[in-house]
Each structure stands twice: as structure tokens, then as C-alpha cells.
Design an enzyme around this catalytic site. Sequence first.
Site, short mmCIF file in Angstrom:
data_model
loop_
_atom_site.label_atom_id
_atom_site.label_comp_id
_atom_site.label_asym_id
_atom_site.label_seq_id
_atom_site.Cartn_x
_atom_site.Cartn_y
_atom_site.Cartn_z
N HIS A 1 -71.02 -53.61 -6.78
CA HIS A 1 -69.94 -52.67 -6.44
C HIS A 1 -69.31 -52.96 -5.08
O HIS A 1 -68.59 -52.12 -4.55
CB HIS A 1 -70.42 -51.21 -6.50
CG HIS A 1 -70.79 -50.74 -7.87
ND1 HIS A 1 -70.72 -49.42 -8.25
CD2 HIS A 1 -71.25 -51.40 -8.96
CE1 HIS A 1 -71.12 -49.29 -9.50
NE2 HIS A 1 -71.45 -50.49 -9.95
N HIS B 1 -73.72 -53.67 -20.51
CA HIS B 1 -72.34 -53.22 -20.54
C HIS B 1 -71.41 -54.34 -20.12
O HIS B 1 -71.74 -55.17 -19.27
CB HIS B 1 -72.13 -51.98 -19.66
CG HIS B 1 -72.47 -52.15 -18.22
ND1 HIS B 1 -71.55 -52.58 -17.28
CD2 HIS B 1 -73.63 -51.96 -17.53
CE1 HIS B 1 -72.12 -52.62 -16.07
NE2 HIS B 1 -73.38 -52.26 -16.20
N ASP C 1 -68.16 -53.55 -19.18
CA ASP C 1 -67.19 -53.01 -18.23
C ASP C 1 -67.68 -53.18 -16.80
O ASP C 1 -68.89 -53.31 -16.55
CB ASP C 1 -66.89 -51.53 -18.51
CG ASP C 1 -68.12 -50.64 -18.41
OD1 ASP C 1 -69.20 -51.06 -18.87
OD2 ASP C 1 -68.02 -49.52 -17.88
N GLU D 1 -70.17 -47.89 -19.39
CA GLU D 1 -71.33 -47.57 -18.56
C GLU D 1 -70.91 -47.16 -17.16
O GLU D 1 -71.51 -46.26 -16.56
CB GLU D 1 -72.27 -48.77 -18.50
CG GLU D 1 -73.68 -48.43 -18.02
CD GLU D 1 -73.84 -48.47 -16.51
OE1 GLU D 1 -74.87 -47.98 -16.00
OE2 GLU D 1 -72.94 -48.99 -15.82
#
Length: 383
Positions: free
Chosen positions: A351, A68, A70, A135
Site C-alpha cells: 500500500h 485477490h 484487485d 478484497e
Amino acid sequence: MSESPALDLARALIRRPSVTPEDAGCQDLIAERLARAGFAIERLRFGPVDNLWAVAGDSGPLLCLAGHTDVVPAGPAEQWTRDPFAAEIADGRLYGRGAADMKSSVAALVVAAERFRTAHPDHPGRLAFLLTSDEEGPAVDGTQAVMSWLAERGERIDFCLLGEPSSTTQLADTIKNGRRGSLNACIRVRGRQGHVAYPQRADNALHRLIGLLNDLTAHRWDDGDAFFPPTSFQVSHLHAGTGAENIIPGEAEAVFNWRFSPLQSVESIQSVVHDYCDCHGVDAGAIEWRLSGRPFITTEGALIDAARRAIRRHCGYDTTLSTAGGTSDGRFIAPTGAEVIELGPLNASIHQLDEHIEAAHVDRLAGIYETLIGTLIGELLID
């Protein structure tokens, strides 16, 4: 010519702020490179999501390289020590949103495919890319939609390598060969509000909800198996009352989640919940269910064998199979019968603020991928 082509591409991708569902030109950059490498490019726009499907090769089994473009939001930039979209390198580390999850591995996959195609332009079998910008978001108009589109065309993926960050303490020390399913539920219990001094005139919705949650928490769902840990039940949200200390709540709400193995099904979990609801006078029909993904597993096979050999060659050690962690887009690909694994950089900073990986790992990962592709296609697809 740069000595670090995969690292250069990773930095170029990180500099494009593709916060889900935005692609911010990442797929344009990749499509141009893949087209030069002989891939047929198809751009697929579903809703607000950009997807890319690219194939090279004429016939035979299909190996799909998936990922992905994104990323999750970076949050306040001032809380980062470096600009989250500058792709800076400091002390041997590549910093930026998507450095670990997962623009570096996407870059490594692209460079590996370019090198393989240059060395073997007439290779047997087919090599494909499936990239999405959905995703990290709802994951409705991304890989899931592309798989439906492929099914309508009669296209089947035989092997899928996802570049998700799978490593724990050393590069490629862990392969994800499956993932647990994820089932979410939201329940609203309705009773009757009243004064705490007159409980006989009220029906405490929170008491009934807590009784239900206690039973679900204490329930032994299963013991896991050789590949999966025991099914996990977790309450993530609980709300009741008006804020006043002398009011019995007439409504209570909870949100909870199961991470489950193939030992469970959606139906088996729901059946247990319905039984406990009956015990506590809770309306099971008021539960809102949402399935994020069913469990999937690739126990053994040519893809895992090729990955193990590539990792041993480039890293000098054996890798470990794991199904730990969250879920991935593999949940949309595995049900078609494909062998699916995830192999990517260290996941320690995904993250997080100051997301980063070792800069040298990007090109090392490209080497692992190139060897994996060559091993699988060379030894499995040549008849």
C-alpha cells in the site's frame, strides 16, 4: 520457455491496472492457464465484482488456493520513481502496485498448481482456486459472496492457503495462522449549543463524549492469549463544534475501532460500551455498528505442518506463526471449518509508493507452494 515463469506471470498481472473493484483482465489470463491445467472454470459476477472459482480433481478433501486480483489505488504516478503499472525490475526488485499485495503470490500459486498438476494429473483430493477483485474494497461481493454461493451448492473447503504478504524480514519467515476481529462504531452525542460564558445554559456534547472515550480507552478489555495480543481500542475520528472559539458544541461525533481476539465477542464489547454510555448520559441506541470480520485461528493441523516442512526445505529455517496485522478474506473462509493460513512475500512496502519485492522471491514462493501442495495432498489425502 522462460526461466522465471512465476515472475513473468506476476509482471503480466501488475501491468493490468486492476484497482478495486476492477479486475482489468487478470482473471481472464489466469482462467486460460488453469483451464489448460485441467481446472473446471466458473466465473462468478456479483454486483460490480469479478470472481473466479476453479476446481481440479474428482473427489476427496479440497485444498483451496485463494487470493485477490484487485489492488489499492496507486496515487499520483509522479510520486513513484517508476510507473506503478509497468512492472519494472531494477536492482533485483520487482516494482509495481500489487507486487507485494498480492499479484506476485497469485502468480506463484498458479504456477505451483500448474506444475503439480503436470507431475500428478491423477492426484487424490481436489485442488481449487478462489480469486476475487473485491478484497481491497468493501469485500461484500467478493469472497464473502462466493462462500455463500459455495454453501448453497453444498461445497466445503477443507484447507485454504491465502497468498497474502505475511513475511516480515525474510521470505516465508512468518505464517499468518489467524487474524483479529475488527469492529467499528460511529457515535453521535447530542447536547445543547450555547455561549462558552454561560455554560449553565448549554450542554457540552463534546465533554460527555470525551468522558466516554476516556473510559473506553482506559478499559482493560483482556490480556490476550497464546495466539492473540490484547484487544485494542482506537479512536480514529473526532469532530465537534462550529469552528468558533466561543460556542459550546451541541453535537459531537467519534469513530472508533476494536481489534479483538476470540476472548471477546461483538456482544461483550457492546455491553461494556452501553454501560459506559449510561454513566455519561450518552444514548447508546444512536451508535452505528459495523463488523468488518470476526476473529479466526488455526492453531495446528496438516496445513500448518505442510507449510512448515515446505519452508524448511526451500528456505532452510523455521517459520513463525502470527496473528498480527489487519484482516483478510480468511475471515470469510475459516468460519466454515476450514484450516486457513496466509503465506506470501514480504509486506514491508504494501500500500506504499514504490511497492516492491525481491524479484527472485516470486519463483522461490512458487517452489514453496508446490512443495506445500504436494506434501499436503500426498501425505494427508492418500488413504
